[in-house]
Design an enzyme around this catalytic site. Structure first.
Site, PDB file in Angstrom:
ATOM      1  N   SER A   1       0.807  -1.222   0.000  1.00  0.00           N
ATOM      2  CA  SER A   1       0.000   0.000   0.000  1.00  0.00           C
ATOM      3  C   SER A   1       0.841   1.274   0.000  1.00  0.00           C
ATOM      4  O   SER A   1       0.376   2.320  -0.469  1.00  0.00           O
ATOM      5  CB  SER A   1      -0.926   0.005   1.224  1.00  0.00           C
TER       6      SER A   1
ATOM      7  N   GLY B   1      -2.278  -4.103   0.930  1.00  0.00           N
ATOM      8  CA  GLY B   1      -2.461  -5.329   1.685  1.00  0.00           C
ATOM      9  C   GLY B   1      -1.534  -6.461   1.279  1.00  0.00           C
ATOM     10  O   GLY B   1      -1.581  -7.542   1.860  1.00  0.00           O
TER      11      GLY B   1
ATOM     12  N   ASN C   1       3.549  -5.688   5.839  1.00  0.00           N
ATOM     13  CA  ASN C   1       2.328  -6.392   6.242  1.00  0.00           C
ATOM     14  C   ASN C   1       2.641  -7.736   6.903  1.00  0.00           C
ATOM     15  O   ASN C   1       1.880  -8.211   7.747  1.00  0.00           O
ATOM     16  CB  ASN C   1       1.414  -6.599   5.029  1.00  0.00           C
TER      17      ASN C   1
ATOM     18  N   ASP D   1      -4.664   6.865   9.973  1.00  0.00           N
ATOM     19  CA  ASP D   1      -4.301   5.545  10.489  1.00  0.00           C
ATOM     20  C   ASP D   1      -2.900   5.525  11.092  1.00  0.00           C
ATOM     21  O   ASP D   1      -2.495   4.554  11.728  1.00  0.00           O
ATOM     22  CB  ASP D   1      -4.433   4.473   9.412  1.00  0.00           C
TER      23      ASP D   1
ATOM     24  N   HIS E   1       0.023   5.195   6.785  1.00  0.00           N
ATOM     25  CA  HIS E   1       0.213   5.545   5.372  1.00  0.00           C
ATOM     26  C   HIS E   1       0.494   7.035   5.191  1.00  0.00           C
ATOM     27  O   HIS E   1      -0.221   7.875   5.758  1.00  0.00           O
ATOM     28  CB  HIS E   1      -1.027   5.151   4.559  1.00  0.00           C
TER      29      HIS E   1
END
Length: 247
Positions: A73, A111, A139, A222, A225
């Protein structure tokens, strides 16, 4: 006598007129032929010019080199309104400003894990690659995937690129985990990237989110990012390693 002379004069006049008409016809025919010949010459000239332009365009396509950003991402530009704000697009802007003949391809997938990247790498490498930026693993760490698996997957991706494009330059982007994952795990996670870079003799970016990770105003809500401004900094970090590779 006079009648005969007049008739003779008329015949001479008619003959002269016919001769002039005949000459004029010859003149018209010659002009038409010359005109046609001129058109053929122009057609050949135009055809030659088109061929030259076509060859020039084909050479331009052939000489264009490809930079493939393969990641998750972060590379995909998750959360941004416009994909042109993600760091791969910013790299393209920097390259274009220098009139360098490189095309940056964003092959980021939100993801994505190292396992997912390993699964799709063969498909991605169907296109020619001159510089390969590998940005995967974050991830895996956030999901607590065994680091031996992450290392194996990243190693496999690097080997696949080298096998398919032996002359391709490879950049491995490292990642850091938040401290809540545990000191031992985060430390070992960090070393996975450094060790892989050393073992495979590839260019290494220790932390792709340098000067961005953990800074609230440079990250989205979040806290993971990057924002538009954050991606600009990421692009600068990557550029430090990428720029020396560009001819």
């Amino acid at each position: 006598m006079f009648a005969f002379q007049n008739t003779q004069l008329q015949l001479i006049s008619l003959g002269s007129i016919k001769l002039k008409i005949l000459k004029f016809c010859y003149f018209i025919v010659v002009m038409v032929l010359l005109g046609c010949g001129g058109d053929k010459g122009n057609d050949k000239s135009t055809e030659s010019q088109m061929t030259t332009e076509k060859d020039s365009n084909e050479n331009m396509v052939e000489t264009t080199k490809t930079i493939l950003c393969f990641g998750d991402s972060i590379t995909a530009g998750y959360g941004l309104d416009d994909s042109s704000d993600a760091y791969p697009a910013i790299l393209q802007q920097k390259i274009d400003s220098l009139n360098l003949n490189y095309t940056v391809i964003n092959s980021g997938l939100s993801g994505e894990t190292s396992s997912g990247g390993r699964s799709r790498i063969d498909w991605v490498l169907r296109q020619n690659v001159d510089i390969f930026l590998l940005e995967l693993g974050a991830n895996d760490g956030l999901r607590g995937i065994p680091l031996t698996e992450t290392r194996s997957n990243l190693q496999s991706i690097i080997e696949t690129v080298k096998k398919k494009y032996s002359d391709a330059e490879i950049i491995l982007a490292g990642m850091e985990l938040p401290p809540n994952m545990g000191q031992d795990y985060t430390s070992e996670f960090r070393s996975v990237f450094a060790d892989l870079a050393k073992e495979n003799n590839v260019t290494f970016i220790p932390f792709i989110l340098k000067d961005v990770g953990g800074i609230k105003e440079l990250n989205q809500q979040d806290g993971i990012h990057p924002t538009v401004e954050g991606h600009k900094i990421v692009a600068n970090t990557v550029w430090e390693s990428l720029r020396p590779m560009l001819n």
